[in-house]
Design a protein around this motif. Sequence first.
Motif, mmCIF file in Angstrom:
data_model
loop_
_atom_site.group_PDB
_atom_site.id
_atom_site.type_symbol
_atom_site.label_atom_id
_atom_site.label_comp_id
_atom_site.label_asym_id
_atom_site.label_seq_id
_atom_site.Cartn_x
_atom_site.Cartn_y
_atom_site.Cartn_z
ATOM 1 N N LYS A 415 -2.038 2.868 -7.697
ATOM 2 C CA LYS A 415 -0.630 3.002 -8.005
ATOM 3 C C LYS A 415 -0.469 3.156 -9.519
ATOM 4 O O LYS A 415 -1.203 2.530 -10.302
ATOM 5 N N ASN A 416 0.474 3.984 -9.941
ATOM 6 C CA ASN A 416 0.776 4.137 -11.361
ATOM 7 C C ASN A 416 1.709 3.001 -11.774
ATOM 8 O O ASN A 416 2.922 3.072 -11.625
ATOM 9 N N THR A 417 1.127 1.913 -12.298
ATOM 10 C CA THR A 417 1.927 0.736 -12.634
ATOM 11 C C THR A 417 2.640 0.865 -13.967
ATOM 12 O O THR A 417 3.536 0.080 -14.275
ATOM 13 N N LEU A 418 2.249 1.833 -14.788
ATOM 14 C CA LEU A 418 2.861 1.993 -16.109
ATOM 15 C C LEU A 418 4.187 2.756 -16.053
ATOM 16 O O LEU A 418 4.972 2.700 -16.996
ATOM 17 N N ALA A 419 4.448 3.430 -14.948
ATOM 18 C CA ALA A 419 5.595 4.339 -14.888
ATOM 19 C C ALA A 419 6.934 3.618 -14.956
ATOM 20 O O ALA A 419 7.930 4.182 -15.410
ATOM 21 N N ASP A 420 6.986 2.367 -14.513
ATOM 22 C CA ASP A 420 8.274 1.679 -14.409
ATOM 23 C C ASP A 420 8.346 0.432 -15.284
ATOM 24 O O ASP A 420 8.992 -0.547 -14.938
ATOM 25 N N MET A 421 7.693 0.441 -16.442
ATOM 26 C CA MET A 421 7.639 -0.747 -17.291
ATOM 27 C C MET A 421 9.025 -1.188 -17.765
ATOM 28 O O MET A 421 9.356 -2.383 -17.734
ATOM 29 N N ASP A 422 9.882 -0.262 -18.209
ATOM 30 C CA ASP A 422 11.225 -0.635 -18.669
ATOM 31 C C ASP A 422 12.025 -1.270 -17.541
ATOM 32 O O ASP A 422 12.737 -2.271 -17.741
ATOM 33 N N TYR A 423 11.908 -0.692 -16.347
ATOM 34 C CA TYR A 423 12.599 -1.257 -15.187
ATOM 35 C C TYR A 423 12.102 -2.675 -14.917
ATOM 36 O O TYR A 423 12.897 -3.583 -14.635
ATOM 37 N N ARG A 424 10.801 -2.890 -15.032
ATOM 38 C CA ARG A 424 10.242 -4.220 -14.768
ATOM 39 C C ARG A 424 10.667 -5.228 -15.830
ATOM 40 O O ARG A 424 10.948 -6.390 -15.512
ATOM 41 N N PHE A 425 10.735 -4.818 -17.095
ATOM 42 C CA PHE A 425 11.237 -5.706 -18.147
ATOM 43 C C PHE A 425 12.640 -6.206 -17.800
ATOM 44 O O PHE A 425 12.925 -7.406 -17.815
ATOM 45 N N ASN A 426 13.525 -5.266 -17.491
ATOM 46 C CA ASN A 426 14.926 -5.608 -17.204
ATOM 47 C C ASN A 426 15.048 -6.442 -15.930
ATOM 48 O O ASN A 426 15.824 -7.405 -15.876
#
Length: 444
Positions: A415-426
């Motif tokens: 899985k590309n785990t880096l793609a949604d980093m901003d979403y995960r922060f928020n």
Amino acid sequence: MNPILKHKVFLRIFIFLFCCLICSSKAFNICRDGYICNGENFSYDELNLAAISYVASLSPEDAASQLFLVNVAGCRRFLPVETYYDVYPENEENSIELKQKILAPGGCLLFAYNIADDYMQVMEYIESINEVYSEASLPLPHIAIDQEGGMVNRLKGITSSFPSAKLTAETISPDVAERMYYSQARQMKYLGFSMNLSPVAEPSGPENCDFLLSRSFGNPARTVAFSVAQINAFEKARVCTVVKHFPGNTNVDPHTGLPEIKVSEVLFEQYYLKPFKLVLTTSPGAVLMSHARIAALSGDEPAALSPYWIKEKLKGDFFYDGLVISDDIFMAALTENGFPPEEAAVKAIEAGTDVIMLSEKRFAPALRILLDKAAIDETFKGRLENAERRVILSKIYYGLLEVYRENGQLKVVNKNTLADMDYRFNSFEKEYDKGMELYDRYFN
């Protein structure tokens, strides 16, 4: 009345409540019910064949490495500490090539010293692990931690306040606890964790209370109710729960000695085994074996190395089909009682274990022992391949690997785990606030 026997009636009364609780459970059972990925439904048979094919695409070393859950170095940027050369140090002729191929375990176990100062740094450190694995074309690892709450709270100061099992069971209902656990699980998922070594599904009694302390929910009825609540919550958030420590412990700390459970068979069945049997009906993602020895039932072998406890009881009598994980094979319970780590690794796999835990950061010597054994023993080789397949299915289920169709064939990719980093922060920040609101409402 004996304090252990008096709880038998509680278990009988509790059956109805237990049956109500498990209705919401998201069972793992190694993808028996199939799995939906990217909007497409895949059957168990399809996933099983995909996992077999994926394992076959890995080198024997990388495939067998899937069977290790190992502590890692650092808290800012992940750097592997072993290469193929550590597996084959006698191969000087190819040493340069071997040293260029990293050796990485199938699971990374984080301790408190692996946790940085804030949640963004924790998330970035975990992503640095995933980045190294992806660049090396290795399946993403399970990122695991002991997050029980209370005295075993590795993420203290990172996730929302997390009370001990004992305080939780004394303060709130299982329904409220499930909400608290769900918030904690979602925070951990956003950070990048896919596995939590919890709950402790052992009732507290005279034989183990000095070891378990506040890590136990209390009597058998509470243990079952709150363990189920935690499993339901974490599995719903797609974080693998690891129920521990089957089939139980004593007041002897396995880090320093060998626990010997010496109660009668009747008491052992009622007080130790029955709560586990009920809890495991919810199909948690994994079970952690203890190093306790129960001589009256299984002779001199500690439970983590015992075919009786793993194959006959856990998988046979209890019909458990999730991953089986050994407790740390570097603990004194094994190393000082005739079971050195390399020998313990072989015995654990032979007994039915899928994943071997090591608190040390190097696993190449144990891996070499498994590979050498598999090279001369077809039965053992088959056991390794079966465990490897099960680990890959687990990684598919918990979202580390994705499945898709290509020209009619199933493909498995990271899985590309880096793609949604901003979403995960928020999302982490919002879930943290929910968790603190629950804590303040019920524990302050």
